[in-house]
Design a protein around this motif. Structure first.
Motif, mmCIF file in Angstrom:
data_model
loop_
_atom_site.group_PDB
_atom_site.id
_atom_site.type_symbol
_atom_site.label_atom_id
_atom_site.label_comp_id
_atom_site.label_asym_id
_atom_site.label_seq_id
_atom_site.Cartn_x
_atom_site.Cartn_y
_atom_site.Cartn_z
ATOM 1 N N VAL A 44 37.567 35.088 39.970
ATOM 2 C CA VAL A 44 36.766 34.262 39.068
ATOM 3 C C VAL A 44 37.463 32.910 38.954
ATOM 4 C CG1 VAL A 44 35.935 33.961 36.701
ATOM 5 C CG2 VAL A 44 35.876 36.226 37.756
ATOM 6 N N GLU A 45 36.698 31.848 39.121
ATOM 7 C CA GLU A 45 37.270 30.505 39.046
ATOM 8 C C GLU A 45 37.973 30.295 37.703
ATOM 9 O OE1 GLU A 45 35.763 25.907 39.822
ATOM 10 O OE2 GLU A 45 34.315 27.485 39.361
ATOM 11 N N ASN A 46 39.265 29.924 37.758
ATOM 12 C CA ASN A 46 40.091 29.723 36.562
ATOM 13 C C ASN A 46 40.153 30.975 35.702
ATOM 14 O OD1 ASN A 46 40.574 26.957 37.210
ATOM 15 N ND2 ASN A 46 38.550 26.443 36.386
ATOM 16 N N GLY A 47 40.107 32.147 36.363
ATOM 17 C CA GLY A 47 40.142 33.413 35.632
ATOM 18 C C GLY A 47 41.501 33.707 35.016
ATOM 19 N N TYR A 48 41.475 34.546 33.993
ATOM 20 C CA TYR A 48 42.715 34.913 33.304
ATOM 21 C C TYR A 48 43.494 35.947 34.130
ATOM 22 C CZ TYR A 48 40.896 32.557 29.165
ATOM 23 O OH TYR A 48 40.414 31.606 28.285
ATOM 24 N N PRO A 49 44.837 35.903 34.058
ATOM 25 C CA PRO A 49 45.666 36.869 34.808
ATOM 26 C C PRO A 49 45.706 38.219 34.116
ATOM 27 C CG PRO A 49 47.074 35.419 33.530
ATOM 28 C CD PRO A 49 45.665 34.916 33.339
ATOM 29 N N GLU A 50 46.213 39.221 34.810
ATOM 30 C CA GLU A 50 46.361 40.556 34.223
ATOM 31 C C GLU A 50 47.667 41.174 34.689
ATOM 32 O OE1 GLU A 50 42.586 41.867 35.573
ATOM 33 O OE2 GLU A 50 43.326 42.643 37.473
ATOM 34 N N GLU A 250 41.861 38.362 26.629
ATOM 35 C CA GLU A 250 42.585 39.619 26.398
ATOM 36 C C GLU A 250 42.648 40.426 27.695
ATOM 37 O OE1 GLU A 250 42.358 43.773 23.804
ATOM 38 O OE2 GLU A 250 40.762 42.275 23.629
ATOM 39 N N ASP A 251 43.840 40.869 28.053
ATOM 40 C CA ASP A 251 44.023 41.651 29.277
ATOM 41 C C ASP A 251 43.740 43.125 28.999
ATOM 42 O OD1 ASP A 251 44.751 42.759 31.680
ATOM 43 O OD2 ASP A 251 46.909 42.433 31.413
ATOM 44 N N LEU A 252 42.615 43.620 29.499
ATOM 45 C CA LEU A 252 42.239 45.007 29.251
ATOM 46 C C LEU A 252 43.099 46.000 30.018
ATOM 47 C CD1 LEU A 252 38.320 44.826 29.256
ATOM 48 C CD2 LEU A 252 39.846 45.016 27.289
ATOM 49 N N THR A 253 43.783 45.559 31.082
ATOM 50 C CA THR A 253 44.618 46.512 31.833
ATOM 51 C C THR A 253 45.858 46.901 31.041
ATOM 52 O OG1 THR A 253 46.043 44.899 32.974
ATOM 53 C CG2 THR A 253 43.905 45.407 33.987
ATOM 54 N N LYS A 254 46.371 45.972 30.239
ATOM 55 C CA LYS A 254 47.539 46.200 29.380
ATOM 56 C C LYS A 254 48.718 46.799 30.135
ATOM 57 C CE LYS A 254 44.655 46.500 25.281
ATOM 58 N NZ LYS A 254 44.174 47.308 24.145
ATOM 59 N N GLY A 255 48.813 46.437 31.433
ATOM 60 C CA GLY A 255 49.945 46.888 32.234
ATOM 61 C C GLY A 255 49.754 48.223 32.919
ATOM 62 N N TYR A 256 48.568 48.801 32.839
ATOM 63 C CA TYR A 256 48.301 50.105 33.451
ATOM 64 C C TYR A 256 47.684 49.950 34.845
ATOM 65 C CZ TYR A 256 48.922 52.285 28.823
ATOM 66 O OH TYR A 256 49.426 52.704 27.614
ATOM 67 N N GLN A 257 47.853 51.003 35.632
ATOM 68 C CA GLN A 257 47.134 51.141 36.897
ATOM 69 C C GLN A 257 45.869 51.958 36.600
ATOM 70 O OE1 GLN A 257 48.073 49.977 40.043
ATOM 71 N NE2 GLN A 257 49.710 48.876 39.033
ATOM 72 N N ILE A 258 44.707 51.325 36.685
ATOM 73 C CA ILE A 258 43.461 51.954 36.251
ATOM 74 C C ILE A 258 42.495 52.057 37.424
ATOM 75 C CG2 ILE A 258 41.540 51.836 34.629
ATOM 76 C CD1 ILE A 258 43.362 49.956 32.913
ATOM 77 N N LEU A 333 39.402 50.712 26.519
ATOM 78 C CA LEU A 333 40.519 49.867 26.945
ATOM 79 C C LEU A 333 41.012 48.969 25.817
ATOM 80 C CD1 LEU A 333 39.162 48.932 30.490
ATOM 81 C CD2 LEU A 333 41.093 50.448 29.973
ATOM 82 N N GLU A 334 40.112 48.509 24.976
ATOM 83 C CA GLU A 334 40.515 47.661 23.844
ATOM 84 C C GLU A 334 41.405 48.412 22.868
ATOM 85 O OE1 GLU A 334 36.704 44.557 23.593
ATOM 86 O OE2 GLU A 334 36.688 46.425 22.427
ATOM 87 N N LYS A 335 41.180 49.711 22.724
ATOM 88 C CA LYS A 335 41.991 50.533 21.805
ATOM 89 C C LYS A 335 43.267 51.060 22.444
ATOM 90 C CE LYS A 335 37.868 52.133 19.305
ATOM 91 N NZ LYS A 335 37.015 53.312 18.985
ATOM 92 N N LEU A 336 43.395 50.890 23.752
ATOM 93 C CA LEU A 336 44.535 51.421 24.482
ATOM 94 C C LEU A 336 45.810 50.660 24.105
ATOM 95 C CD1 LEU A 336 44.844 53.595 26.790
ATOM 96 C CD2 LEU A 336 44.786 51.671 28.391
#
Length: 345
Positions: A44-50, A250-258, A333-336
């Motif tokens: 995504v153009e100028n997308g946020y990192p995760e 907000e990074d929904l991955t939160k450092g997980y491999q999903i 994911l938001e509650k994770l």
């Protein structure tokens, strides 16, 4: 003399063994594929990192030869499918491949639509014509059009949808001639065809092509989804998560491999797919910590239940999560809690 007989027998054996590789049986065999990170595929153009990863999961599907058939018989997680369970009636293998690529294209479009609407971004569509899925033998288009062609004019006219195209042709009479303008391999061509009656239903006329809308989704910021030759619709749900995650701070991955799987409709509904057990194996090998599986509204024979069974059989440590919709997955994911452990590769 014995030496000649021995050499002849040995040569014959070698030819038989080699022939077994190239001789196709009337079956398809599917095997566990891979789990592939989506960050290198979706931009995504100028997308946020995760910090973590969303991953699509695949199965390897191919026409069976003697050896792959026997191997599948001996393997618990390889599946054998009769030809008529994979190919439509009168569908060629090339047309099957084109259909799978179109399904992938449709899944990408739905994923973009769902993610951008969820992120509050505008979505527009541009109709480009019709996309040929297959051509019926014995009909006027057979041998002239082929799967993958994009028809964008009829008698010099454009239409706003495939329904309008069908309606225009349906008003013709058997024997009437029409001119189709189409593109193939980036070249524009014209072909003249005589409309004919369908053998299955003589009350209807056409040129003998199975078709769908060919349209382009237009969004801002721009997004690119590179899938190369991956076919089928089963990655749509995971595409939508990756796209949405790059659109939002907000990074929904939160450092997980999903990892996960499932089709995605334009209203965000997650649909079932084939080969869920094989995808569990692929995700487990890739070190996934969470796996989303289509719940099918709690059906007794859902993808989720099959995934749970396979996960238990291989003693996976993955959390297998049932989901029915994109919004449900996002809420999970938001509650994770953030992953405090070092990311597993």
């Amino acid at each position: 003399m014995r030496k000649k007989i021995y050499l002849a027998s040995f040569s014959l054996l070698i030819l038989i063994l080699i022939g077994g590789v190239f001789y196709s049986l009337p079956y398809y065999v599917s095997k566990p594929g891979m789990a592939k990170e989506l960050k290198p595929i979706i931009k995504v153009e100028n997308g946020y990192p995760e910090k973590g990863n969303f991953m699509l999961t695949t199965v390897r599907m191919g026409r069976a030869n003697i050896y792959s058939y026997l191997g599948a018989k001996l393997s618990k997680y390889d599946e054998i499918y009769p030809l008529d369970e994979i190919l439509y009636k009168k569908e060629t293998e090339k047309e099957y491949t084109v259909r799978q690529l179109y399904l992938m294209s449709g899944s990408k479009m739905n994923a973009i639509d769902v993610a951008y609407h969820k992120a509050g971004k505008p979505v527009h569509y541009k109709y480009k014509g019709i996309y040929v899925l297959n051509v019926l033998p014995g009909m006027p288009a057979y041998g002239k059009l082929q799967a993958g062609d994009r028809v964008f004019k009829v008698d010099g006219r454009t239409f706003p949808s495939s329904e309008k195209f069908i309606s225009y042709v349906a008003k013709k009479h058997a024997g009437d001639q029409i001119t189709l303008t189409y593109s193939r391999n980036k070249q524009t061509k014209n072909v003249k065809l005589n409309v004919a009656k369908f053998k299955e239903d003589p009350s209807k006329v056409g040129v003998g092509i199975s078709l769908v809308d060919d349209k382009e989704i237009i969004v801002s910021p721009h997004v690119v989804v590179k899938t190369d030759e991956i076919g089928g619709p089963s990655a749509g749900f995971m595409f939508s998560l990756e796209i949405y995650n790059q659109l939002t701070k907000e990074d929904l991955t939160k450092g997980y491999q999903i990892a996960g799987t499932g089709t995605i409709s334009d209203d965000g509904t997650i649909g079932p797919i084939g080969g869920i057990e094989q995808k569990i194996i692929a995700a487990n090998k890739a070190g996934a910590q969470i796996f989303f599986a289509p719940n099918e509204k709690g059906s007794k024979h859902s993808n989720y239940r099959d995934a749970l069974k396979a996960g238990n059989e291989i003693n996976t440590k993955m959390k297998i999560i049932p989901v029915d919709s994109f919004n449900e997955a996002v809420r999970y994911l938001e509650k994770l809690p953030k992953n405090s452990k070092k990311m597993v590769k």
